[in-house]
Design a protein around this motif. Structure first.
Motif, PDB file in Angstrom:
ATOM      1  N   SER A 177      14.348 -61.369 -38.261  1.00  0.00           N
ATOM      2  CA  SER A 177      14.479 -62.757 -38.677  1.00  0.00           C
ATOM      3  C   SER A 177      14.149 -63.714 -37.523  1.00  0.00           C
ATOM      4  N   ARG A 178      14.664 -63.384 -36.328  1.00  0.00           N
ATOM      5  CA  ARG A 178      14.388 -64.273 -35.203  1.00  0.00           C
ATOM      6  C   ARG A 178      12.908 -64.265 -34.832  1.00  0.00           C
ATOM      7  N   SER A 179      12.298 -63.053 -34.856  1.00  0.00           N
ATOM      8  CA  SER A 179      10.868 -62.973 -34.523  1.00  0.00           C
ATOM      9  C   SER A 179      10.057 -63.739 -35.554  1.00  0.00           C
ATOM     10  N   GLY A 180      10.474 -63.601 -36.812  1.00  0.00           N
ATOM     11  CA  GLY A 180       9.768 -64.299 -37.891  1.00  0.00           C
ATOM     12  C   GLY A 180       9.826 -65.799 -37.691  1.00  0.00           C
ATOM     13  N   LYS A 181      11.006 -66.295 -37.364  1.00  0.00           N
ATOM     14  CA  LYS A 181      11.159 -67.741 -37.171  1.00  0.00           C
ATOM     15  C   LYS A 181      10.312 -68.211 -35.991  1.00  0.00           C
ATOM     16  N   HIS A 182      10.295 -67.362 -34.961  1.00  0.00           N
ATOM     17  CA  HIS A 182       9.495 -67.713 -33.785  1.00  0.00           C
ATOM     18  C   HIS A 182       8.011 -67.801 -34.153  1.00  0.00           C
ATOM     19  N   LEU A 183       7.583 -66.803 -34.935  1.00  0.00           N
ATOM     20  CA  LEU A 183       6.177 -66.765 -35.351  1.00  0.00           C
ATOM     21  C   LEU A 183       5.830 -67.996 -36.188  1.00  0.00           C
ATOM     22  N   LEU A 184       6.740 -68.379 -37.058  1.00  0.00           N
ATOM     23  CA  LEU A 184       6.510 -69.543 -37.915  1.00  0.00           C
ATOM     24  C   LEU A 184       6.376 -70.815 -37.062  1.00  0.00           C
ATOM     25  N   ALA A 185       7.244 -70.908 -36.046  1.00  0.00           N
ATOM     26  CA  ALA A 185       7.169 -72.070 -35.154  1.00  0.00           C
ATOM     27  C   ALA A 185       5.838 -72.060 -34.412  1.00  0.00           C
ATOM     28  N   LEU A 186       5.432 -70.853 -33.997  1.00  0.00           N
ATOM     29  CA  LEU A 186       4.171 -70.718 -33.270  1.00  0.00           C
ATOM     30  C   LEU A 186       2.994 -71.154 -34.144  1.00  0.00           C
ATOM     31  N   ILE A 187       3.019 -70.717 -35.406  1.00  0.00           N
ATOM     32  CA  ILE A 187       1.946 -71.088 -36.334  1.00  0.00           C
ATOM     33  C   ILE A 187       1.878 -72.612 -36.464  1.00  0.00           C
ATOM     34  N   ASN A 188       3.042 -73.215 -36.636  1.00  0.00           N
ATOM     35  CA  ASN A 188       3.069 -74.678 -36.785  1.00  0.00           C
ATOM     36  C   ASN A 188       2.530 -75.375 -35.552  1.00  0.00           C
ATOM     37  N   ASP A 189       2.942 -74.883 -34.374  1.00  0.00           N
ATOM     38  CA  ASP A 189       2.495 -75.511 -33.126  1.00  0.00           C
ATOM     39  C   ASP A 189       0.999 -75.316 -32.916  1.00  0.00           C
ATOM     40  N   VAL A 190       0.524 -74.093 -33.183  1.00  0.00           N
ATOM     41  CA  VAL A 190      -0.907 -73.831 -32.995  1.00  0.00           C
ATOM     42  C   VAL A 190      -1.709 -74.730 -33.931  1.00  0.00           C
ATOM     43  N   LEU A 191      -1.210 -74.916 -35.118  1.00  0.00           N
ATOM     44  CA  LEU A 191      -1.888 -75.780 -36.080  1.00  0.00           C
ATOM     45  C   LEU A 191      -1.950 -77.219 -35.558  1.00  0.00           C
ATOM     46  N   ASP A 192      -0.838 -77.689 -35.032  1.00  0.00           N
ATOM     47  CA  ASP A 192      -0.804 -79.037 -34.449  1.00  0.00           C
ATOM     48  C   ASP A 192      -1.793 -79.162 -33.310  1.00  0.00           C
ATOM     49  N   MET A 193      -1.765 -78.157 -32.437  1.00  0.00           N
ATOM     50  CA  MET A 193      -2.610 -78.185 -31.243  1.00  0.00           C
ATOM     51  C   MET A 193      -4.085 -78.197 -31.647  1.00  0.00           C
ATOM     52  N   SER A 194      -4.444 -77.378 -32.650  1.00  0.00           N
ATOM     53  CA  SER A 194      -5.865 -77.347 -32.995  1.00  0.00           C
ATOM     54  C   SER A 194      -6.278 -78.626 -33.705  1.00  0.00           C
TER      55      SER A 194
END
Ligand code: ADP
Length: 593
Positions: A177-194
């Motif tokens: 669950s924690r890894s999943g949440k981290h991954l989701l945050a990462l996806i959101n951030d990468v999307l923002d950054m791009s």
């Protein structure tokens, strides 16, 4: 000689002859003198003539010389002129040549420019297409990634409810669950950054309620901060403008990032959120500081933490995406502001934002919120309930008022224009009327005047609920017979304070120590919604279909206005992840009733 043949002259003749002779001689002498004189004169004349002739000759020579000189000069000038004409001619020819060359060059240049423009245009088209496909790729990717992520998070949440789990399994699930949440945050951030890199991030500037936003953020963060055993302090001046122009969603994201970093990197002590105004002659600035007593950042790292993906070594559990500060800095720069850090290793850090401040007083934000929604507000026992009439044409507002009043234990009636309000007043005989200012058919001022002139119209308390905050209008409202004025958007607490004052009643406010997480969204309330609405909202969120999300939130609002209002606020600030998480919890609740 003898003159025998001739008679001899007598004396008289002789004398005559003598006289004649004398006279002849005289005449002769005269003639001689004359001829001598004549001769002299001729000589003189001749001499004169000679002189004149000489002079003439000399003049003639001079003239000749002069003529020759003049001729020479004329010759010279003529030569010069001819040369000048030739030169001019040459120059004209050369100029014509240069002009012809220039023209060719210009024509050529035009051609080059046309060519270059075409090249640039096609390059732009290619770049646009590339960026378009990049962003649609990213949008699709993030959708593709998000969907399974949500399944992972949703099901691990569901499994977590299972009592039969062993301690080990529970631990594994927690890691998933924690890894999943981290991954989701990462996806959101990468999307923002791009999106930033593709130049697709623009400011969405609107008037918004700064105080409400800060309140929201602090409510959200306080739980995490207090849970970690840290102290949380807020420092804000009393004269902070309530409404400002800006991109609320981006400012919110920046502040949440700074506060959650502060929480993450502070093992003990506390965090202070400081807000201030820096008034300069030409412009004012909004200053925001997030100060912590955490691990601090070395001087060397201070300059690097704003780079994308830069992280200072830390425990895996604390690992973020390394993009938060990079995104924050980009947002701040887009807003025309700056962000800096001051820090001492081992002692703590202060992140300082400076943003241009544009106040928006008098501007109405259609943003309703309930500040103390976590707190129960009830009438003190032993007090009689009151009848409350709500005269308001805006549905959202009316429903919010109705919910608040009913929850606190009042009897409520509603009218959606002034004329209807006057009619309801006569039938219902309310103790207090919440009166909107602007309404169709009959406005609040006229309705108030009417009611005041009716039987019982002097006793009822009428409070204006108005979006205008100008002083002149306050005067107008009060002189029409209103007892008090509440400004929209209002806080629930303001309404109840006003009721206490106007009706002489008392409320008990049960203030919870730690407000619930994520402001007010409740999974239980979501779980109680009709299945169809839950599923539709879930699908729209996964599709990131904003129009659809708003539509479904509108429908939810019809069923449960309070929940609708909260979801509306979350959607308005694009907190889709929060909504998704709440829905997951709701699904988990339903799976395990
Ligand atoms: P993330 O927090 O996701 O790792 P950020 O870009 O927000 O990414 O932060 C980058 C790095 O800056 C963090 O990994 C951390 O090393 C450092 N940092 C940020 N805020 C603080 C803070 N308040 N105290 C100490 N270090 C910090």
């Amino acid at each position: 000689m003898k003159h025998h043949a001739q008679p001899q002259p007598n004396e008289a003749d002789k004398r005559l002859i003598h006289i004649l002779q004398f006279e002849l001689a005289e005449t002769n002498r005269g003639l001689i003198a004359l001829s001598m004189e004549l001769e002299q004169r001729v000589e003189e004349r001749t001499a004169e003539l000679r002189i004149t002739q000489d002079e003439l000759q000399r003049t003639n020579t001079d003239l000749l010389l002069l003529t020759m000189e003049l001729e020479d000069r004329v010759d010279e000038r003529t030569k010069e002129l001819t040369q000048a004409i030739t030169n001019l001619h040459q120059e004209i020819i050369e100029r014509e040549k240069v002009e012809a060359e220039l023209k060719t060059y210009r024509d050529h240049l035009e051609e080059i420019i046309k060519e270059r423009t075409a090249e640039v245009e096609s390059a732009r088209k290619i770049a646009e297409a590339a960026s378009q496909s990049k962003s649609s790729f990213l949008a699709n990717m993030s959708h593709e990634l998000r969907t399974p992520m949500n399944a992972i998070l949703g099901f691990s949440g569901l499994m977590m409810q299972d009592d039969a789990l062993s301690e080990k399994q529970r631990e594994y699930l927690d890691i998933i669950s924690r890894s999943g949440k981290h991954l989701l945050a990462l996806i959101n951030d990468v999307l923002d950054m791009s999106k930033i890199e593709a130049g697709q991030i623009t400011l969405d500037k609107q008037a918004f309620d700064l105080l409400a936003m800060i309140q929201d953020i602090t409510n959200m963060m306080r739980v995490r901060i207090v849970e970690k055993g840290l102290q949380f302090l807020m420092d804000q001046p009393v004269d902070l403008p309530r409404h400002i122009f800006g991109d609320e969603a981006k400012l919110r994201q920046i502040l949440l990032n700074l506060l959650s970093n502060a929480c993450k990197f502070t093992p003990r002590g506390g965090i202070t959120l400081r807000i201030g105004i820096l008034a300069k002659r030409e412009c004012s600035k909004l200053l925001i500081e997030v100060e912590d007593t955490g691990i601090g950042i070395s001087a060397e790292n201070q300059s690097r933490i704003f780079e994308a993906f830069y992280q200072v070594g830390m425990a895996a559990t604390e690992r973020g995406t390394g993009l938060g500060l990079a995104i924050s800095r980009q947002f701040v720069e887009l807003m025309g502001g700056s962000i800096h850090v001051e820090s001492i290793s081992g002692q703590g850090s202060t992140f300082r934002l400076e943003l241009p401040l544009e106040t928006a007083e008098g501007v109405v934000t259609p943003y309703l919120y309930i500040e103390d929604s976590g707190d129960a507000i009830l009438l003190e026992p032993g007090q009689t309930s009151k009848r409350i009439l709500i005269v308001e044409d805006q549905r959202e507002n009316a429903l919010l008022l109705q919910t608040l009043m009913e929850k606190a234990g009042f009897e409520v009636r509603m009218a959606d224009n002034g004329a209807m309000g006057v009619e309801m007043f006569q039938q219902f005989k309310p103790h207090l009327i919440w009166m909107d200012r602007r309404m169709p058919v009959m406005d609040g001022i006229e309705a108030t005047r009417n009611i005041r002139s009716m039987e019982g119209g002097q006793e009822v308390k009428i409070v204006a609920v108005t979006a205008s905050v100008f002083k002149e209008q306050r005067g107008e409202l009060l002189s029409a017979g209103m007892d008090d004025i509440i400004n929209k958007p209002f806080r629930a607490g303001e309404l109840f304070d006003c009721m206490e004052e106007q009706l002489g009643i008392h409320f008990i406010r049960q203030v919870t120590d730690t407000p619930p997480p994520l402001a007010v969204i409740s999974a239980e309330a979501l779980a109680k919604l009709p299945d169809e609405l839950q599923v539709k909202l879930w699908d729209a969120l996964l599709d990131l279909n904003t129009a659809r999300i708003d539509e479904i939130v509108g429908k939810i609002n019809d069923h449960v206005p309070e929940l609708g209002g909260i979801l509306h606020n979350l959607a308005k600030s694009y907190q889709y992840t929060t909504m998704i998480q709440a829905l997951e919890e709701a699904f988990a609740l339903r799976g395990n009733p």
